[in-house]
Scaffold this motif. Structure first.
Motif, short mmCIF file in Angstrom:
data_model
loop_
_atom_site.label_atom_id
_atom_site.label_comp_id
_atom_site.label_asym_id
_atom_site.label_seq_id
_atom_site.Cartn_x
_atom_site.Cartn_y
_atom_site.Cartn_z
N GLU A 104 -17.93 -10.47 -2.48
CA GLU A 104 -19.32 -10.59 -2.94
C GLU A 104 -19.68 -12.02 -3.33
O GLU A 104 -20.84 -12.32 -3.59
N GLU A 105 -18.69 -12.90 -3.38
CA GLU A 105 -18.95 -14.30 -3.71
C GLU A 105 -19.68 -14.97 -2.56
O GLU A 105 -19.50 -14.59 -1.40
N PRO A 106 -20.46 -16.01 -2.84
CA PRO A 106 -21.22 -16.70 -1.78
C PRO A 106 -20.33 -17.29 -0.68
O PRO A 106 -20.70 -17.30 0.47
N SER A 107 -19.16 -17.77 -1.05
CA SER A 107 -18.24 -18.30 -0.03
C SER A 107 -16.85 -17.76 -0.28
O SER A 107 -16.42 -17.61 -1.42
N THR A 108 -16.15 -17.44 0.77
CA THR A 108 -14.80 -16.92 0.67
C THR A 108 -13.85 -18.08 0.39
O THR A 108 -13.89 -19.10 1.10
N PRO A 109 -13.00 -17.95 -0.62
CA PRO A 109 -12.11 -19.06 -0.95
C PRO A 109 -11.01 -19.24 0.10
O PRO A 109 -10.59 -18.29 0.73
N THR A 110 -10.58 -20.48 0.24
CA THR A 110 -9.45 -20.77 1.12
C THR A 110 -8.17 -20.41 0.38
O THR A 110 -8.18 -20.10 -0.81
N ARG A 111 -7.07 -20.50 1.09
CA ARG A 111 -5.77 -20.22 0.49
C ARG A 111 -5.52 -21.16 -0.69
O ARG A 111 -5.07 -20.75 -1.75
N ASN A 112 -5.84 -22.45 -0.50
CA ASN A 112 -5.64 -23.42 -1.57
C ASN A 112 -6.55 -23.15 -2.77
O ASN A 112 -6.13 -23.30 -3.92
N ALA A 113 -7.78 -22.73 -2.52
CA ALA A 113 -8.70 -22.42 -3.61
C ALA A 113 -8.19 -21.22 -4.40
O ALA A 113 -8.25 -21.20 -5.64
N LEU A 114 -7.67 -20.22 -3.69
CA LEU A 114 -7.10 -19.04 -4.37
C LEU A 114 -5.94 -19.48 -5.27
O LEU A 114 -5.84 -19.06 -6.42
N ASP A 115 -5.06 -20.33 -4.75
CA ASP A 115 -3.93 -20.83 -5.54
C ASP A 115 -4.41 -21.57 -6.79
O ASP A 115 -3.84 -21.41 -7.87
N LEU A 116 -5.46 -22.36 -6.65
CA LEU A 116 -6.00 -23.09 -7.79
C LEU A 116 -6.57 -22.13 -8.84
O LEU A 116 -6.32 -22.29 -10.04
N HIS A 117 -7.29 -21.11 -8.40
CA HIS A 117 -7.81 -20.11 -9.33
C HIS A 117 -6.66 -19.42 -10.07
O HIS A 117 -6.73 -19.20 -11.28
N VAL A 118 -5.61 -19.07 -9.36
CA VAL A 118 -4.48 -18.38 -9.98
C VAL A 118 -3.79 -19.30 -11.00
O VAL A 118 -3.41 -18.85 -12.08
#
Length: 76
Positions: free
Chosen positions: A33-47
């Motif tokens: 539902e987010e405006p843009s789907t995160p990349t693998r690196n963005a997911l890692d940063l969020h975690v």
């Protein structure tokens, strides 16, 4: 510290599967539902940011290399 909207969705997905491996694809699907789907690196940063915020609560997010993440009580 409060969780951002994206971080909250990731944590919700992990909480639905306590102690179990949650594949990266499932975590990204939780963010559909987010405006843009995160990349693998963005997911890692969020975690990484989620780990810092959950540590004082006695919770840890562990990576399973190349597969995903799991939420559990910290060992400290």
């Amino acid at each position: 510290m409060a969780l951002s909207a994206v971080q909250s969705r990731i944590v919700e997905c992990l909480i639905r599967n306590p102690g179990a491996l949650v594949p990266r694809a499932d975590l990204i699907a939780c963010l559909s539902e987010e405006p843009s789907t995160p990349t693998r690196n963005a997911l890692d940063l969020h975690v990484t940011r989620i780990r810092r915020k959950l540590a004082p609560l006695g919770l840890a997010v562990k990576a399973v290399r190349g597969r995903g993440y799991r939420l559990h009580a910290s060992e400290d």
